[in-house]
Design an enzyme around this catalytic site. Structure first.
Site, PDB file in Angstrom:
ATOM      1  CB  SER A  84      47.527  39.470  29.820  1.00  0.00           C
ATOM      2  OG  SER A  84      46.719  39.395  28.665  1.00  0.00           O
ATOM      3  N   PRO A 142      47.540  36.708  26.070  1.00  0.00           N
ATOM      4  CG  PRO A 142      49.590  37.814  26.158  1.00  0.00           C
ATOM      5  CD  PRO A 142      48.195  37.953  25.621  1.00  0.00           C
ATOM      6  CE1 TYR A 143      43.061  35.706  33.357  1.00  0.00           C
ATOM      7  CE2 TYR A 143      41.439  35.774  31.590  1.00  0.00           C
ATOM      8  CZ  TYR A 143      41.776  35.488  32.897  1.00  0.00           C
ATOM      9  OH  TYR A 143      40.817  34.960  33.742  1.00  0.00           O
ATOM     10  N   GLY A 144      44.415  34.539  28.484  1.00  0.00           N
ATOM     11  CA  GLY A 144      43.719  33.289  28.147  1.00  0.00           C
ATOM     12  C   GLY A 144      44.698  32.138  27.960  1.00  0.00           C
ATOM     13  CB  THR A 146      48.198  32.360  31.930  1.00  0.00           C
ATOM     14  OG1 THR A 146      46.997  33.070  32.261  1.00  0.00           O
ATOM     15  CG2 THR A 146      49.263  33.307  31.440  1.00  0.00           C
TER      16      THR A 146
END
Ligand SMILES: NC(=O)c1ccc[n+]([C@@H]2O[C@H](COP(=O)([O-])OP(=O)(O)OC[C@H]3O[C@@H](n4cnc5c(N)ncnc54)[C@H](O)[C@@H]3O)[C@@H](O)[C@H]2O)c1
Length: 325
Positions: A84, A142-144, A146
């Site tokens: 991510s 970015p993963y968290g 999203t």
């Protein structure tokens, strides 16, 4: 009445599908097989679809109607933190567009119950040992992000058109409900240790001087089978007229140190090795443990499996998937 499980061919999804079917229910799997495997859900009805592309709204609406779907468990997402950071726009497209398309199809077909897979990653590096759902939200990748934006999107749909929904913030999911359902991705401490064991590497513990009981970091490991049970408890909760909360932590409420996990895994797998203590890694918080009071009091859900169950099931599944290791 059918439950749609998006990402049902994945690690957690396959456990959710199995639990629904073992309880006599119908589970329909929608998956793009980017990381999932049809072999994980034998006998289930599967529709192959990438939920992030625009025409999936129309296609999913047809599927929801055809299968008389009444509720959705939305697990489909990309989940690698490192990936991510390299591909943030891809993660936002896959995870946020995917969720938005699911919500649009649900609204179009009057399917009004949703369980959304969130993550403890929404907390970033929490300042307190025990993390309640009211802790500050500060995802660090970015993963968290999203997952946090996903929670907002779900909450907005609840306000806008009467969706009934919960977001479940899983902590460190590990273990396997049966040998063929192990975690295929080497990304968390347990699978990294197992891979290291196969390669004959001495396990590394990053940081031996944290203010914890043995100096290594503390994390909350929760058995994937317990995580799956939390989804069924959530579906029951969504049928109640009063639903005071919409976000729940899913953990054990008990922390294990990295050294304890390493030594316990060595014990259950007959691995005669002492870990090497290495310098701390930047950004690793000392302790992250879920407060699980809210989900226990509201849904009467508690984790039933302790660390030895998690590790012995992970070891059995690893041997199943790596017979020559
Ligand atoms: N495993 C963990 O420790 C953990 C922790 C917190 C949150 N989560 C969340 O739980 C969910 C499931 O995670 P998992 O560990 O089972 O991961 P996984 O990669 O094994 O499963 C994800 C599944 O979704 C499918 N998928 C991905 N993108 C899709 C798309 N656009 N359309 C259709 N299908 C798609 C994949 O093929 C896969 O079967 C994810 O949302 C993840 O972010 C996992």
């Amino acid at each position: 009445m059918t439950v749609l499980v998006t990402g049902g061919a994945g690690y957690i999804g396959a456990h959710v599908v199995k639990l629904i079917r073992d309880a006599g229910g119908d589970a329909l799997v929608v998956d793009d097989f980017s990381t999932g495997l049809a072999a994980r859900v034998p006998g289930a009805t599967i529709v192959r679809m990438d939920l992030s592309v625009p025409d999936s709204v129309e296609r999913l609406s047809v599927v929801l109607r055809e299968h008389d779907v009444r509720s959705v468990i939305h697990l489909a997402a990309k989940k690698r933190v490192d990936e991510s950071m390299a591909l943030p726009a891809f993660y936002f497209r896959q995870n946020i567009s995917g969720l938005a398309n699911v919500l649009l199809a649900m609204q179009a077909t009057n399917v009004d119950r949703l369980v959304f897979s969130s993550s403890a990653a929404v907390y970033g590096s929490p300042a307190t040992y025990e993390v309640t759902e009211d802790a500050p939200l500060s995802p660090e990748n970015p993963y968290g992000q999203t997952k946090l934006v996903g929670e907002w999107l779900v909450r907005d749909a609840v306000r806008a058109w009467g969706l009934r929904a919960v977001s479940l913030r899983y902590f460190n999911v590990a273990g396997a409900g049966s040998p063929e359902l192990g975690d295929p991705l080497v990304m968390n401490l347990v699978t990294m240790l197992l891979q290291g064991r196969s390669l004959g590497q001495q396990p590394k513990v990053f940081g031996g001087d944290y203010p914890t009981r043995d100096g290594s970091c503390v994390r909350d490991f929760v058995h994937v089978r317990d995580v799956a049970r939390a989804h069924l408890a959530s579906l029951d909760y969504l049928s109640r007229p009063q639903r005071p909360w919409d976000v729940f932590n899913v953990g054990t409420g008990t922390g294990s140190t990295v050294l304890e996990v390493t030594r316990e895994l060595a014990a259950v797998s007959g691995w005669n090795v002492e870990p090497e203590i290495c310098p701390r890694r930047p950004g690793d918080p000392a302790s992250v443990v879920a407060s699980v009071d809210r989900i226990a009091e509201t849904m009467a859900w508690r984790a039933e499996n302790a660390l030895p169950d998690i590790l012995s099931s992970a070891w059995t599944a690893w041997q199943h998937d790596h017979p020559n290791a």
